[in-house]
Scaffold this motif. Structure first.
Motif, PDB file in Angstrom:
ATOM      1  N   SER A  60      -6.540  11.336 -11.679  1.00 51.86           N
ATOM      2  CA  SER A  60      -6.314  10.110 -11.720  1.00 51.86           C
ATOM      3  C   SER A  60      -5.088   9.450 -10.901  1.00 51.86           C
ATOM      4  CB  SER A  60      -6.505   9.316 -12.928  1.00 51.86           C
ATOM      5  OG  SER A  60      -5.680  10.063 -13.822  1.00 51.86           O
ATOM      6  N   SER A  61      -3.967  10.078 -11.328  1.00 49.04           N
ATOM      7  CA  SER A  61      -2.680   9.674 -10.762  1.00 49.04           C
ATOM      8  C   SER A  61      -2.710   9.733  -9.074  1.00 49.04           C
ATOM      9  CB  SER A  61      -1.585  10.358 -11.041  1.00 49.04           C
ATOM     10  OG  SER A  61      -1.171  10.181 -12.314  1.00 49.04           O
ATOM     11  N   LEU A  62      -3.461  10.884  -8.536  1.00 53.56           N
ATOM     12  CA  LEU A  62      -3.500  11.186  -7.144  1.00 53.56           C
ATOM     13  C   LEU A  62      -4.447   9.849  -6.490  1.00 53.56           C
ATOM     14  CD1 LEU A  62      -3.356  14.903  -6.749  1.00 53.56           C
ATOM     15  CD2 LEU A  62      -1.806  13.242  -6.450  1.00 53.56           C
ATOM     16  N   ALA A  63      -5.429   9.570  -7.218  1.00 55.44           N
ATOM     17  CA  ALA A  63      -6.247   8.505  -6.663  1.00 55.44           C
ATOM     18  C   ALA A  63      -5.883   7.015  -6.779  1.00 55.44           C
ATOM     19  CB  ALA A  63      -7.662   8.621  -7.646  1.00 55.44           C
ATOM     20  N   ALA A  87       0.888  -1.071   0.084  1.00 53.65           N
ATOM     21  CA  ALA A  87      -0.112   0.023   0.018  1.00 53.65           C
ATOM     22  C   ALA A  87       0.968   1.292  -0.132  1.00 53.65           C
ATOM     23  CB  ALA A  87      -0.935   0.024   1.325  1.00 53.65           C
ATOM     24  N   ASP A  88       1.988   1.296   0.785  1.00 54.26           N
ATOM     25  CA  ASP A  88       2.687   2.342   1.080  1.00 54.26           C
ATOM     26  C   ASP A  88       3.500   2.757  -0.476  1.00 54.26           C
ATOM     27  OD1 ASP A  88       1.911   3.140   3.569  1.00 54.26           O
ATOM     28  OD2 ASP A  88       3.567   2.201   4.401  1.00 54.26           O
ATOM     29  N   ARG A  89       4.071   1.803  -0.982  1.00 50.79           N
ATOM     30  CA  ARG A  89       4.763   1.558  -2.108  1.00 50.79           C
ATOM     31  C   ARG A  89       3.845   2.200  -3.217  1.00 50.79           C
ATOM     32  NH1 ARG A  89       8.425  -3.378  -3.865  1.00 50.79           N
ATOM     33  NH2 ARG A  89       9.615  -2.441  -2.253  1.00 50.79           N
ATOM     34  N   ALA A  90       2.766   1.493  -3.283  1.00 51.26           N
ATOM     35  CA  ALA A  90       1.786   2.219  -4.437  1.00 51.26           C
ATOM     36  C   ALA A  90       1.390   3.349  -4.185  1.00 51.26           C
ATOM     37  CB  ALA A  90       0.444   1.364  -4.438  1.00 51.26           C
ATOM     38  N   ARG A  91       1.398   3.902  -2.874  1.00 52.66           N
ATOM     39  CA  ARG A  91       0.946   5.304  -2.703  1.00 52.66           C
ATOM     40  C   ARG A  91       2.228   6.172  -3.269  1.00 52.66           C
ATOM     41  NH1 ARG A  91       0.443   5.342   2.248  1.00 52.66           N
ATOM     42  NH2 ARG A  91      -1.944   4.451   2.039  1.00 52.66           N
TER      43      ARG A  91
END
Length: 471
Positions: free
Chosen positions: A327-330, A142-146
């Motif tokens: 869309s990138s921030l989401a 999750a952190d890496r994806a963020r």
């Protein structure tokens, strides 16, 4: 893999000081993507000031992207010998010098030296550490994806706002001031980078495959030059394409020989044994081909055919900026709810719809009709940039991050080179009228979007777990 690379100690994650470390990395990706697209809205101004043609400026843009693609793998490998932070700082410094040279250019030759060569080489040196450090700093899915979402958003927004910011600077001051803007951002990043910690120590005694570096770089350069040569001589272009493909094939033969002899190659063939990573690399290539190809096509059409100035063209491109940013921030939240395959397939689908809208409005008077297509393309690309990067980077352990980051960024920038080279070549072909050139150049982009959906559908539907560090 050498013994030293397997036993090198890793700095604990506590060595980083939190999410602040992402700021210089994201800014670096922003400014490099900005540089790849901001010149698209300055074509008329730069060609007049430098006493050259619009097509010559387009070629210099393609050469900038090509130098990045050609050097990304060799420079990505240098992160093992020199360390990630040092490569990042050196790359920023070279880029900054190139920006200053570009701002002071008296002619096309100095522009190519500053922008295409120095900025291109600096980008190739600083971008692999960005993705390596993100992978090492944030290990949770999750952190890496963020983190990748924010970096990808910065890259996408940089490419999308390049025409807007560059157009405003060009119209209110001068195109040269756009390069001064880049140099100032580089100074800010350098100051922020001083606090970064390298999670792994440098390995200066680690062997470096110089022959492999020469073969990989020259093969990519010759191949893309073949695309650029199509409008001058089809036979000569075909010779270059075949020569480039031959050199790349020779590179892989060389790599296999070094591996068989127990010596470390520039690029390990194990990087191509992951089906998920291979498919992810293809989607990255196609995404950046679509982004940069569309940017050059629409910007050129609006300025050269419809007579819009730099700032008017940039304002119209703000629709793509809004789409990519949103869309990138989401992306971090989307990755938690949907499979990465679903996001990438959906991204190509939305992008394809945007391209079809651009195809329809090509014959419509005015330019604001282009905004809807650009908005859809921005949304589509923003949705899929992060999952594609995350798939590739997470498929390998930390000791492979130098190689895979260089390969990943090289593949992406090669896509950018393909996009600008293909569109730039088709735009200057002798056809019946300017709208015919527009349709001709846009058609292969629609085909690429369809191909992207097909490739992405082959990805696994489940989430991919992060590769574990060996050793």
């Amino acid at each position: 893999m050498t013994g030293s690379s397997m036993s090198a100690p890793v700095t604990p994650r506590s060595a980083t000081t939190g999410w602040w470390a992402l700021l210089p990395l994201a800014l670096a990706q922003f400014i490099c993507s900005f540089a790849g697209s901001n010149m698209n809205v300055m074509l008329n101004d730069m060609s007049r000031d430098l006493d050259t043609s619009v097509h010559a400026i387009q070629i210099s843009i393609t050469l900038f992207l090509l130098v990045m693609a050609a050097l990304m793998i060799p420079f990505g490998k240098l992160t093992d010998q020199l360390g990630r932070k040092l490569c990042f700082v050196l790359g920023l410094s070279i880029y900054g010098v190139g920006a200053v040279v570009s701002a002071l250019s008296p002619g096309l030759g100095f522009l190519i030296l500053g922008n295409s060569i120095l900025e291109g080489a600096g980008t190739a040196l600083l971008i692999p550490p960005v993705y390596i450090l993100v992978t090492m700093y944030w290990t949770g899915i999750a952190d890496r994806a963020r983190a990748f979402g924010l970096v990808s958003a910065a890259g996408g927004v940089g490419a999308a706002t390049g025409p807007l910011i560059g157009g405003w600077i060009c119209a209110t001051i001068s195109w040269r001031a756009a390069f001064v803007f880049q140099a100032l951002i580089i100074v800010v990043i350098l100051v922020l980078a001083l606090r970064l910690k390298d999670p792994r120590p440098a390995e200066p005694d680690r062997p470096y495959d110089l022959v492999g570096a020469i073969l990989s770089g020259s093969g990519l350069i010759v191949f893309v030059l073949g695309i650029l040569a199509v409008d001058n001589s089809f036979v000569f272009a075909l010779v270059l394409l075949l020569a480039g493909a031959g050199i790349i094939a020779l590179f892989f033969v060389w790599v296999r020989r070094r591996e068989s002899a127990g010596r470390e190659p520039l690029l390990s063939t194990t990087l191509f044994r992951s089906r998920i990573s291979n498919l992810g690399l293809v989607t990255q290539n196609l995404q950046w081909l679509l982004l940069m190809g569309t940017s050059m096509l629409v910007a050129s059409h609006l300025q050269v055919v419809r007579g819009y100035d730099a700032i008017e063209t940039g304002v119209i491109f703000s629709a793509a900026t809004v789409g990519i940013l949103g869309s990138s921030l989401a992306a971090g939240a989307l990755v938690k709810r949907f499979a990465q395959r679903t996001l990438i397939v959906t991204g190509f689908l939305i992008t394809g719809v945007g391209l079809l809208l651009l195809l329809i409005v090509g014959a419509v008077p005015g330019a604001w009709a282009f905004a809807w297509g650009l908005l859809a393309i921005g949304i589509g690309l923003g949705v899929m940039l992060t999952p594609s990067v995350n798939l590739v980077q997470s498929a390998f352990p930390e000791e492979k991050q130098g190689e895979i980051s260089g390969l990943s960024r090289s593949i992406s920038n090669l896509g950018s080179s393909f996009g600008t080279a293909i569109v730039g070549t088709l735009l200057v072909l002798d056809v019946r009228g300017p709208n015919d050139n527009y349709v001709l150049a846009l058609s292969p982009l629609v085909v690429v979007a369809i191909a992207g959906m097909v490739v992405a559908s082959l990805l696994p539907g489940r989430s991919v777990t992060t590769a574990r560090t060996s050793g």
